[in-house]
Design a protein around this motif. Structure first.
Motif, PDB file in Angstrom:
ATOM      1  N   VAL A  26       0.805  -1.182   0.063  1.00  0.00           N
ATOM      2  CA  VAL A  26       0.054  -0.137   0.150  1.00  0.00           C
ATOM      3  C   VAL A  26       1.128   1.324   0.029  1.00  0.00           C
ATOM      4  CG1 VAL A  26      -0.479   0.095   2.351  1.00  0.00           C
ATOM      5  CG2 VAL A  26      -2.067   1.139   0.818  1.00  0.00           C
ATOM      6  N   ALA A  27       0.595   1.989  -1.098  1.00  0.00           N
ATOM      7  CA  ALA A  27       1.420   3.264  -1.255  1.00  0.00           C
ATOM      8  C   ALA A  27       0.815   4.474  -1.222  1.00  0.00           C
ATOM      9  CB  ALA A  27       2.392   2.997  -2.405  1.00  0.00           C
ATOM     10  N   ALA A  28       1.425   5.525  -0.588  1.00  0.00           N
ATOM     11  CA  ALA A  28       0.643   6.899  -0.721  1.00  0.00           C
ATOM     12  C   ALA A  28       0.775   7.543  -1.863  1.00  0.00           C
ATOM     13  CB  ALA A  28       1.370   7.814   0.262  1.00  0.00           C
ATOM     14  N   SER A  29       0.270   8.679  -2.122  1.00  0.00           N
ATOM     15  CA  SER A  29       0.418   9.274  -3.609  1.00  0.00           C
ATOM     16  C   SER A  29       1.343  10.591  -3.449  1.00  0.00           C
ATOM     17  CB  SER A  29      -0.834   9.504  -4.199  1.00  0.00           C
ATOM     18  OG  SER A  29      -1.722   8.263  -4.512  1.00  0.00           O
ATOM     19  N   TRP A  30       1.327  11.295  -2.535  1.00  0.00           N
ATOM     20  CA  TRP A  30       2.034  12.317  -2.556  1.00  0.00           C
ATOM     21  C   TRP A  30       3.819  12.371  -2.711  1.00  0.00           C
ATOM     22  CZ3 TRP A  30       1.027  17.584  -0.799  1.00  0.00           C
ATOM     23  CH2 TRP A  30      -0.329  17.636  -0.747  1.00  0.00           C
ATOM     24  N   GLY A  76      11.658  -0.161  -5.654  1.00  0.00           N
ATOM     25  CA  GLY A  76      12.589  -0.795  -4.739  1.00  0.00           C
ATOM     26  C   GLY A  76      11.849  -2.217  -4.111  1.00  0.00           C
ATOM     27  N   ALA A  77      10.670  -1.779  -3.554  1.00  0.00           N
ATOM     28  CA  ALA A  77       9.665  -2.792  -2.844  1.00  0.00           C
ATOM     29  C   ALA A  77       9.363  -4.078  -4.073  1.00  0.00           C
ATOM     30  CB  ALA A  77       8.524  -2.215  -2.582  1.00  0.00           C
ATOM     31  N   GLN A  78       9.172  -3.480  -5.490  1.00  0.00           N
ATOM     32  CA  GLN A  78       9.161  -4.563  -6.391  1.00  0.00           C
ATOM     33  C   GLN A  78      10.231  -5.463  -6.645  1.00  0.00           C
ATOM     34  OE1 GLN A  78       6.325  -5.235  -7.498  1.00  0.00           O
ATOM     35  NE2 GLN A  78       4.927  -3.415  -7.635  1.00  0.00           N
ATOM     36  N   ARG A  79      11.707  -4.602  -6.584  1.00  0.00           N
ATOM     37  CA  ARG A  79      12.690  -5.355  -6.723  1.00  0.00           C
ATOM     38  C   ARG A  79      13.015  -6.519  -5.565  1.00  0.00           C
ATOM     39  NH1 ARG A  79      14.818  -0.355  -8.034  1.00  0.00           N
ATOM     40  NH2 ARG A  79      15.572   0.123  -5.975  1.00  0.00           N
ATOM     41  N   ALA A  80      12.687  -6.265  -4.284  1.00  0.00           N
ATOM     42  CA  ALA A  80      12.586  -6.926  -3.314  1.00  0.00           C
ATOM     43  C   ALA A  80      11.778  -8.094  -3.447  1.00  0.00           C
ATOM     44  CB  ALA A  80      12.207  -6.169  -1.839  1.00  0.00           C
ATOM     45  N   PHE A  81      10.432  -7.853  -4.115  1.00  0.00           N
ATOM     46  CA  PHE A  81       9.532  -9.124  -4.151  1.00  0.00           C
ATOM     47  C   PHE A  81      10.251  -9.871  -5.358  1.00  0.00           C
ATOM     48  CE2 PHE A  81       6.060  -5.862  -3.053  1.00  0.00           C
ATOM     49  CZ  PHE A  81       6.090  -6.019  -1.873  1.00  0.00           C
ATOM     50  N   ALA A  82      10.780  -9.411  -6.400  1.00  0.00           N
ATOM     51  CA  ALA A  82      11.122 -10.269  -7.226  1.00  0.00           C
ATOM     52  C   ALA A  82      12.361 -11.172  -6.963  1.00  0.00           C
ATOM     53  CB  ALA A  82      11.666  -9.289  -8.448  1.00  0.00           C
ATOM     54  N   GLU A  83      13.300 -10.371  -5.835  1.00  0.00           N
ATOM     55  CA  GLU A  83      14.335 -11.302  -5.708  1.00  0.00           C
ATOM     56  C   GLU A  83      13.874 -12.307  -4.505  1.00  0.00           C
ATOM     57  OE1 GLU A  83      17.589  -8.779  -3.936  1.00  0.00           O
ATOM     58  OE2 GLU A  83      17.634  -7.614  -5.855  1.00  0.00           O
ATOM     59  N   HIS A  84      12.686 -11.968  -3.933  1.00  0.00           N
ATOM     60  CA  HIS A  84      12.211 -13.058  -2.758  1.00  0.00           C
ATOM     61  C   HIS A  84      11.192 -14.047  -3.475  1.00  0.00           C
ATOM     62  CE1 HIS A  84      14.293 -10.145  -0.314  1.00  0.00           C
ATOM     63  NE2 HIS A  84      14.106 -11.078   0.671  1.00  0.00           N
ATOM     64  N   ARG A  85      11.053 -13.969  -4.586  1.00  0.00           N
ATOM     65  CA  ARG A  85      10.267 -14.804  -5.543  1.00  0.00           C
ATOM     66  C   ARG A  85       8.633 -14.825  -5.046  1.00  0.00           C
ATOM     67  NH1 ARG A  85      11.707 -20.554  -5.390  1.00  0.00           N
ATOM     68  NH2 ARG A  85      10.172 -20.630  -7.212  1.00  0.00           N
ATOM     69  N   VAL A  86       8.376 -13.435  -4.699  1.00  0.00           N
ATOM     70  CA  VAL A  86       6.749 -13.102  -4.524  1.00  0.00           C
ATOM     71  C   VAL A  86       6.077 -13.356  -5.815  1.00  0.00           C
ATOM     72  CG1 VAL A  86       5.304 -11.276  -3.597  1.00  0.00           C
ATOM     73  CG2 VAL A  86       7.519 -11.911  -2.466  1.00  0.00           C
ATOM     74  N   GLU A  87       5.084 -13.902  -5.838  1.00  0.00           N
ATOM     75  CA  GLU A  87       4.262 -14.057  -6.924  1.00  0.00           C
ATOM     76  C   GLU A  87       2.967 -13.281  -7.099  1.00  0.00           C
ATOM     77  OE1 GLU A  87       3.447 -18.127  -7.776  1.00  0.00           O
ATOM     78  OE2 GLU A  87       5.511 -18.591  -7.616  1.00  0.00           O
ATOM     79  N   ALA A  88       3.004 -12.136  -7.910  1.00  0.00           N
ATOM     80  CA  ALA A  88       1.629 -11.423  -7.848  1.00  0.00           C
ATOM     81  C   ALA A  88       1.316 -10.486  -6.630  1.00  0.00           C
ATOM     82  CB  ALA A  88       0.321 -12.246  -8.227  1.00  0.00           C
ATOM     83  N   PRO A  89       2.143  -9.908  -6.131  1.00  0.00           N
ATOM     84  CA  PRO A  89       1.772  -9.014  -5.111  1.00  0.00           C
ATOM     85  C   PRO A  89       0.894  -7.854  -5.633  1.00  0.00           C
ATOM     86  CG  PRO A  89       3.887  -8.250  -6.112  1.00  0.00           C
ATOM     87  CD  PRO A  89       3.469  -9.451  -6.672  1.00  0.00           C
ATOM     88  N   VAL A  90      -0.136  -7.822  -4.629  1.00  0.00           N
ATOM     89  CA  VAL A  90      -1.197  -6.650  -4.739  1.00  0.00           C
ATOM     90  C   VAL A  90      -0.818  -5.423  -4.703  1.00  0.00           C
ATOM     91  CG1 VAL A  90      -3.596  -6.072  -3.981  1.00  0.00           C
ATOM     92  CG2 VAL A  90      -3.141  -8.361  -4.272  1.00  0.00           C
ATOM     93  N   VAL A  91      -0.925  -4.443  -5.418  1.00  0.00           N
ATOM     94  CA  VAL A  91      -0.557  -2.987  -5.110  1.00  0.00           C
ATOM     95  C   VAL A  91      -1.666  -1.986  -4.898  1.00  0.00           C
ATOM     96  CG1 VAL A  91       0.863  -1.093  -6.144  1.00  0.00           C
ATOM     97  CG2 VAL A  91       1.701  -3.278  -6.337  1.00  0.00           C
ATOM     98  N   THR A  92      -1.739  -1.336  -3.963  1.00  0.00           N
ATOM     99  CA  THR A  92      -2.773  -0.365  -3.846  1.00  0.00           C
ATOM    100  C   THR A  92      -2.342   0.808  -3.328  1.00  0.00           C
ATOM    101  OG1 THR A  92      -4.304  -2.350  -2.809  1.00  0.00           O
ATOM    102  CG2 THR A  92      -5.011   0.062  -2.389  1.00  0.00           C
ATOM    103  N   ARG A  93      -2.787   2.088  -4.216  1.00  0.00           N
ATOM    104  CA  ARG A  93      -2.519   3.383  -3.895  1.00  0.00           C
ATOM    105  C   ARG A  93      -3.577   3.876  -2.894  1.00  0.00           C
ATOM    106  NH1 ARG A  93       1.872   5.254  -7.338  1.00  0.00           N
ATOM    107  NH2 ARG A  93       1.774   6.902  -5.528  1.00  0.00           N
ATOM    108  N   VAL A  94      -2.968   4.784  -2.187  1.00  0.00           N
ATOM    109  CA  VAL A  94      -4.038   5.702  -1.223  1.00  0.00           C
ATOM    110  C   VAL A  94      -3.540   7.208  -1.234  1.00  0.00           C
ATOM    111  CG1 VAL A  94      -4.526   3.998   0.546  1.00  0.00           C
ATOM    112  CG2 VAL A  94      -2.627   5.251   0.786  1.00  0.00           C
ATOM    113  N   PRO A  95      -4.379   8.043  -1.118  1.00  0.00           N
ATOM    114  CA  PRO A  95      -3.928   9.386  -1.103  1.00  0.00           C
ATOM    115  C   PRO A  95      -2.728   9.965  -0.384  1.00  0.00           C
ATOM    116  CG  PRO A  95      -6.497   9.481  -0.767  1.00  0.00           C
ATOM    117  CD  PRO A  95      -5.715   8.009  -0.324  1.00  0.00           C
ATOM    118  N   GLY A  96      -2.605   9.589   0.914  1.00  0.00           N
ATOM    119  CA  GLY A  96      -1.522  10.180   1.502  1.00  0.00           C
ATOM    120  C   GLY A  96      -0.934   9.096   2.515  1.00  0.00           C
ATOM    121  N   THR A  97      -0.047   9.506   3.394  1.00  0.00           N
ATOM    122  CA  THR A  97       0.452   8.754   4.287  1.00  0.00           C
ATOM    123  C   THR A  97      -0.411   8.334   5.733  1.00  0.00           C
ATOM    124  OG1 THR A  97       2.509   9.212   3.865  1.00  0.00           O
ATOM    125  CG2 THR A  97       2.523   8.376   6.116  1.00  0.00           C
TER     126      THR A  97
END
Length: 160
Positions: A22-26, A37-58
């Motif tokens: 879950v990531a802020a938009s600001w 960076g998070a996506q690189r970590a997911f790939a290196e750790h063999r995470v399959e299909a992480p769900v990505v959600t955006r929110v307005p802010g922190t």
């Protein structure tokens, strides 16, 4: 430098984990670096299909992280940026995000990667965003920490 003393870790196999981000938009440019960076970590750790959600802010990170935890995700990575201004708003948002994400982790016993940058200025945020020329990659670090913690929780649960 805040990165001094960081542990050396190796990627572990996390293909069996359900992972959400879950990531802020600001501060779009900084956020793009954190998410990459998070996506690189997911790939290196063999995470399959992480769900990505955006929110307005922190400030909105904890409630969405909680909803994701309730839906059975093993790890939730929360990414945001708060840059100090001339009002106490910075302190309130930082405190609310930190306290809220801590509650999510404890209330749901789920791994929460804390990737919220709390910086005095944009230059500090850019230096931590994992972009070309950055000295740190906090998106990667938050994701890797959440994945390692999720695997630890999985091992604990299997022994109980």
């Amino acid at each position: 430098m805040s990165g001094a003393g960081a542990p050396q870790t190796q990627a572990i196999d996390c293909h069996d984990l359900r992972v959400a981000l879950v990531a802020a938009s600001w501060h779009e440019h900084v956020m793009d670096g954190l998410i990459a960076g998070a996506q690189r970590a997911f790939a290196e750790h063999r995470v399959e299909a992480p769900v990505v959600t955006r929110v307005p802010g922190t400030f909105e990170l904890p409630v969405v992280a909680s909803a994701l935890a309730q839906h059975g995700f093993d790890a939730v990575v929360a990414l945001g940026v708060v840059i100090r201004g001339g009002t106490p708003h910075f302190d309130y948002v930082c405190s609310a995000a930190t306290d809220g994400l801590t509650r999510v982790a404890l209330d749901h016993t789920v791994a929460v990667g804390f990737g919220v940058l709390t910086c005095d200025d944009e230059a500090q945020a850019l230096d931590r965003a994992g972009l070309e020329g950055s000295s740190e990659d906090k998106g990667y670090e938050a994701a890797a920490a959440a994945l390692q913690t999720a695997q630890t929780l999985k091992r604990i649960r299997s022994k109980v």
